[in-house]
Design a protein around this motif. Structure first.
Motif, short mmCIF file in Angstrom:
data_model
loop_
_atom_site.label_atom_id
_atom_site.label_comp_id
_atom_site.label_asym_id
_atom_site.label_seq_id
_atom_site.Cartn_x
_atom_site.Cartn_y
_atom_site.Cartn_z
N MET A 1 -10.38 4.97 1.80
CA MET A 1 -9.25 4.08 1.53
C MET A 1 -9.50 2.70 2.11
O MET A 1 -9.24 1.67 1.46
CB MET A 1 -7.97 4.66 2.16
CG MET A 1 -7.39 5.85 1.44
SD MET A 1 -5.96 6.46 2.35
CE MET A 1 -5.52 7.89 1.37
N GLN B 1 -3.30 9.27 -2.35
CA GLN B 1 -3.19 10.33 -1.33
C GLN B 1 -2.38 11.52 -1.84
O GLN B 1 -2.76 12.67 -1.65
CB GLN B 1 -2.57 9.76 -0.05
CG GLN B 1 -2.53 10.78 1.08
CD GLN B 1 -2.18 10.14 2.42
OE1 GLN B 1 -2.28 8.94 2.60
NE2 GLN B 1 -1.78 10.95 3.37
N GLY C 1 -4.51 0.73 5.12
CA GLY C 1 -4.03 -0.55 4.62
C GLY C 1 -3.92 -1.60 5.71
O GLY C 1 -4.32 -2.76 5.53
N ILE D 1 0.85 -1.19 0.00
CA ILE D 1 0.00 0.00 0.00
C ILE D 1 0.88 1.24 0.00
O ILE D 1 1.70 1.44 0.90
CB ILE D 1 -0.93 0.03 1.24
CG1 ILE D 1 -1.73 -1.28 1.35
CG2 ILE D 1 -1.84 1.25 1.18
CD1 ILE D 1 -2.70 -1.54 0.23
N THR E 1 -9.49 8.37 5.16
CA THR E 1 -9.14 7.06 5.71
C THR E 1 -10.27 6.05 5.49
O THR E 1 -10.03 4.89 5.16
CB THR E 1 -8.82 7.18 7.22
OG1 THR E 1 -7.83 8.19 7.41
CG2 THR E 1 -8.30 5.86 7.78
N GLY F 1 0.98 5.69 -0.79
CA GLY F 1 0.13 6.87 -0.98
C GLY F 1 0.87 8.18 -1.00
O GLY F 1 0.35 9.17 -1.48
N SER G 1 -2.88 6.41 4.43
CA SER G 1 -2.79 5.20 3.60
C SER G 1 -2.25 4.03 4.42
O SER G 1 -2.69 2.89 4.26
CB SER G 1 -1.88 5.46 2.39
OG SER G 1 -2.36 6.52 1.60
N ASN H 1 -8.29 11.27 -2.52
CA ASN H 1 -7.46 12.42 -2.15
C ASN H 1 -8.32 13.65 -1.93
O ASN H 1 -9.52 13.65 -2.22
CB ASN H 1 -6.41 12.71 -3.23
CG ASN H 1 -7.03 12.84 -4.61
OD1 ASN H 1 -7.81 13.73 -4.87
ND2 ASN H 1 -6.68 11.92 -5.51
N HIS I 1 -1.87 2.02 -5.15
CA HIS I 1 -1.65 3.44 -4.92
C HIS I 1 -2.98 4.05 -4.47
O HIS I 1 -3.95 4.05 -5.22
CB HIS I 1 -1.16 4.10 -6.21
CG HIS I 1 -0.83 5.56 -6.08
ND1 HIS I 1 -0.97 6.28 -4.91
CD2 HIS I 1 -0.37 6.45 -7.00
CE1 HIS I 1 -0.60 7.54 -5.12
NE2 HIS I 1 -0.23 7.66 -6.37
N THR I 2 -3.03 4.53 -3.24
CA THR I 2 -4.30 5.07 -2.73
C THR I 2 -4.68 6.38 -3.40
O THR I 2 -5.85 6.77 -3.38
CB THR I 2 -4.22 5.32 -1.21
OG1 THR I 2 -3.24 6.33 -0.96
CG2 THR I 2 -3.89 4.04 -0.47
#
Length: 359
Positions: free
Chosen positions: A76, A39, A104, A7, A73, A9, A100, A65, A36-37
């Motif tokens: 995600m 973020q 995760g 994870i 959060t 970000g 992130s 984002n 890739h979150t």
């Protein structure tokens, strides 16, 4: 073949992940799926790192984002859970202390998937920092705690982790591997020193983005006034974080320093290698300064990297204009031994082996 989901970000996580991904690809014993979150979504804060550092492209980009901590959060957590249900990994790897990171770890743990926390055990002991909350909670639910320093191990021991069903390992700092590996090629891939017409040792590199500074107008102005004063002696170069930029624009604040857009990793390495010293509120950049044999002035009230301060390589000044100017003057005459081994070596290989043992 065993599988991990990584994870990512934020910028420092891309840099650290590049080290481990390179080791994973070399051994071909583990399949890595990168998530890739989103973020950090600015090109120079995100996608450029994957391209420059030859990190495998993310299999998933969650595009979360521009939200508050709770919404970010939560979204995600939901989206990472969906990925984990599809991928069914043997473990999830998280880095550092971002939203992130926590999302995760939570998503994995709730699905009974093992969690590996790289950069575990760091503490600022400032519970007003969102990062402190993220790292404490992530540590508590991790199965493998990869600590960069003896101090980080001691922090976990003092919090009772020796009685918990998790493994604590001191590996050294993975960022050191990245700096050593990529410094060899940064001079070929970066033209920023020429582009900005900079002279080696005649400029100061600064970054300001922490919430405790950007959310306090008093702190922000005090820090920038210090940067302005130093700019009269040595040019201050500040790659401007989107969060800081938004606050400055909102309050119509302008300061007489050299502000540039966020830069890629190789440009940042060249700035680090050629600067006089570093002024930052970033945890990662404090270490990167040390790895590049530069002093760091820390614009915070505390640091997780206490080894840098206790050995004279960094100084904590908070958001104090006078202390910043004083520290700058002091460091012009200091000559510490930057060869001191504070953060280990061959860290990526050590972490890889510990993950392999866990799976």
């Amino acid at each position: 073949m065993k599988k991990i989901v990584t994870i990512l970000g934020a910028r420092p996580q891309f840099v650290k992940a590049a080290v481990l991904s390179r080791v994973i690809l070399k051994h071909k014993e583990i399949e890595e799926v990168i998530v890739h979150t989103g973020q950090h979504y600015d090109t120079n804060m995100s996608s450029i790192f994957f391209k420059e550092m030859n990190i495998p492209n993310p299999a998933y980009n969650l595009a979360v984002n521009g939200l508050g901590h709770g919404a970010m959060t939560g979204q995600m957590l939901q989206k990472i859970e969906e990925v984990l249900l599809i991928e069914k990994p043997d473990a999830v790897v998280v880095y550092g202390d971002t939203n992130s990171t926590l999302a995760g770890a939570l998503a994995a743990k709730k699905l009974a998937i093992k969690v590996v926390h790289i950069e575990a055990g760091l503490r600022s002991f400032n519970m007003k920092m969102p990062e402190e909350i993220n790292r404490i909670l992530t540590d508590r639910i991790s199965d493998l705690l990869i600590c960069p320093t003896d101090t980080a191990v001691a922090n976990l021991n003092q919090e009772g982790f020796l009685t918990m069903p998790s493994k604590i390992v001191k590996s050294g700092d993975i960022m050191k591997d990245a700096v050593e590996f990529y410094s060899q090629t940064s001079v070929e891939k970066s033209s920023i020193i020429t582009k900005l017409n900079l002279t080696e040792n005649e400029f100061v590199l600064a970054t300001i983005h922490r919430q405790e500074n950007t959310d306090s107008l008093e702190n922000l102005i005090a820090i920038f006034k210090g940067l302005e004063a130093i700019h009269t002696k040595k040019q201050v170069i500040l790659p401007l974080h989107p969060r800081t930029k938004a606050i400055l624009e909102k309050h119509h604040l302008k300061f007489n320093i050299t502000i540039i857009d966020p830069v890629g990793y190789f440009d940042m390495l060249e700035l680090l290698q050629k600067c006089n010293l570093v002024i930052t509120d970033s945890g990662g950049l404090q270490k990167e300064a040390f790895f590049n044999k530069k002093y760091a002035i820390i614009a915070r009230e505390e640091t997780e990297w206490v080894e840098l301060v206790s050995n004279g390589f960094a100084k904590i000044i908070g958001a104090d204009t006078a202390k910043m100017i004083e520290a700058f003057s002091e460091f012009q005459n200091n000559q510490e031994n930057f060869e001191m081994n504070l953060f280990g070596k061959n860290v990526g290989d050590k972490i890889y082996q510990e993950i392999l043992n866990l799976l």
